[in-house]
Design a protein around this motif. Sequence first.
Motif, PDB file in Angstrom:
ATOM      1  N   UNK A  59       9.382   1.149  -7.156  1.00 59.15           N
ATOM      2  CA  UNK A  59       9.083   0.096  -6.188  1.00 59.15           C
ATOM      3  C   UNK A  59       8.611   0.716  -4.873  1.00 59.15           C
ATOM      4  N   UNK A  60       7.910  -0.093  -4.072  1.00 54.82           N
ATOM      5  CA  UNK A  60       7.366   0.406  -2.804  1.00 54.82           C
ATOM      6  C   UNK A  60       7.978  -0.257  -1.586  1.00 54.82           C
ATOM      7  N   UNK A  61       8.662  -1.402  -1.757  1.00 58.59           N
ATOM      8  CA  UNK A  61       9.218  -2.101  -0.595  1.00 58.59           C
ATOM      9  C   UNK A  61      10.645  -2.569  -0.882  1.00 58.59           C
ATOM     10  N   UNK A  62      11.519  -2.371   0.088  1.00 55.94           N
ATOM     11  CA  UNK A  62      12.893  -2.838   0.014  1.00 55.94           C
ATOM     12  C   UNK A  62      13.230  -3.505   1.340  1.00 55.94           C
ATOM     13  N   UNK A  63      13.697  -4.746   1.275  1.00 51.98           N
ATOM     14  CA  UNK A  63      13.972  -5.531   2.483  1.00 51.98           C
ATOM     15  C   UNK A  63      15.402  -6.055   2.453  1.00 51.98           C
ATOM     16  N   UNK A  64      16.152  -5.849   3.539  1.00 49.68           N
ATOM     17  CA  UNK A  64      17.517  -6.353   3.632  1.00 49.68           C
ATOM     18  C   UNK A  64      17.488  -7.837   3.988  1.00 49.68           C
ATOM     19  N   UNK A  65      18.282  -8.626   3.241  1.00 54.32           N
ATOM     20  CA  UNK A  65      18.402 -10.056   3.503  1.00 54.32           C
ATOM     21  C   UNK A  65      19.732 -10.382   4.171  1.00 54.32           C
ATOM     22  N   UNK A  66      20.541  -9.343   4.428  1.00 51.98           N
ATOM     23  CA  UNK A  66      21.859  -9.545   5.030  1.00 51.98           C
ATOM     24  C   UNK A  66      22.921  -9.782   3.979  1.00 51.98           C
ATOM     25  N   UNK A  67      24.169  -9.477   4.331  1.00 50.61           N
ATOM     26  CA  UNK A  67      25.271  -9.706   3.400  1.00 50.61           C
ATOM     27  C   UNK A  67      25.167  -8.897   2.131  1.00 50.61           C
ATOM     28  N   UNK A  68      24.645  -7.665   2.227  1.00 51.85           N
ATOM     29  CA  UNK A  68      24.465  -6.763   1.084  1.00 51.85           C
ATOM     30  C   UNK A  68      23.492  -7.313   0.041  1.00 51.85           C
ATOM     31  N   UNK A  69      22.581  -8.184   0.475  1.00 52.78           N
ATOM     32  CA  UNK A  69      21.540  -8.689  -0.411  1.00 52.78           C
ATOM     33  C   UNK A  69      20.208  -8.034  -0.038  1.00 52.78           C
ATOM     34  N   UNK A  70      19.430  -7.691  -1.071  1.00 49.54           N
ATOM     35  CA  UNK A  70      18.169  -6.991  -0.851  1.00 49.54           C
ATOM     36  C   UNK A  70      17.075  -7.596  -1.737  1.00 49.54           C
ATOM     37  N   UNK A  71      15.854  -7.517  -1.221  1.00 47.63           N
ATOM     38  CA  UNK A  71      14.672  -7.942  -1.977  1.00 47.63           C
ATOM     39  C   UNK A  71      13.787  -6.726  -2.201  1.00 47.63           C
ATOM     40  N   UNK A  72      13.460  -6.464  -3.467  1.00 48.80           N
ATOM     41  CA  UNK A  72      12.635  -5.312  -3.839  1.00 48.80           C
ATOM     42  C   UNK A  72      11.328  -5.833  -4.411  1.00 48.80           C
ATOM     43  N   UNK A  73      10.196  -5.256  -3.974  1.00 55.40           N
ATOM     44  CA  UNK A  73       8.887  -5.708  -4.447  1.00 55.40           C
ATOM     45  C   UNK A  73       7.931  -4.524  -4.510  1.00 55.40           C
TER      46      UNK A  73
END
Length: 247
Positions: A59-73
């Motif tokens: 993967x090339x992108x990792x974004x924190x959504x808060x509360x130990x949640x992450x979005x990977x794209x």
Amino acid sequence: MLIGVLTSPVGIHSPNLLDTASEILVQLSTSAEPAGIDTGSAMPDGRSLLVLGDELIAYSRLESLGGKQYKISGLVRALHDAHSVAHAIGERVVFLDREALLIPDLGVLPAGTWLQIDALGLGDSVAQSRAMQVMRKALLPQVPVHGQIESLADGSVKIRWIWRSRHDAGWLDGVDIPLFEQSLMFEIVVWHGTVELLRSRTGAESLIVPASTFQSWALPAPATIMVEVRQVGDFGLSPPLQISATL
């Protein structure tokens, strides 16, 4: 090594194409957090890897959504495999740390060998065990891509494709991609239904079936043929690129 669970379904996507549509949403189950990453490119650089279920993904992108949640794209799916699979909520997600990986030398083991791996973490009293089969997929060539079948004016048929190196040397412009095989060779099989019409090997990224050969098959008009193209590697054949055309 960070572990979490999938919180949103992920569908199937071709491993031959960059997956810009899918997003992996993860709820971490550990206190540590992955380092934020954005390569500035849609293409993963091969250093950021995770395992979703049993599928290896870059993967090339990792974004924190808060509360130990992450979005990977920015995903490249099913590394060293022929196809990806769909994933359901609750599946295991493991972020891989290359420096922490133990990579045994499996080169001497034949494909099909079964191994048992026992892992014992700090503070654990019972080891976690898992059996796995040595498939040697990383040693096989990648599936060729961009297959085309074309009828030529003289009645012959041209089949062409583009090969891929099994070693990711990064995004290189203006230079030849390293081969990492003793030679460049392809095996082509032409089918009509369940009947094998032709099996041939070539060192080029195309094969021309002469008009006389095509006519000798005595196919009904129009007829649909299916072509399988595999790269021949030092350790075996790649999975097939399948192309079909009605001629």
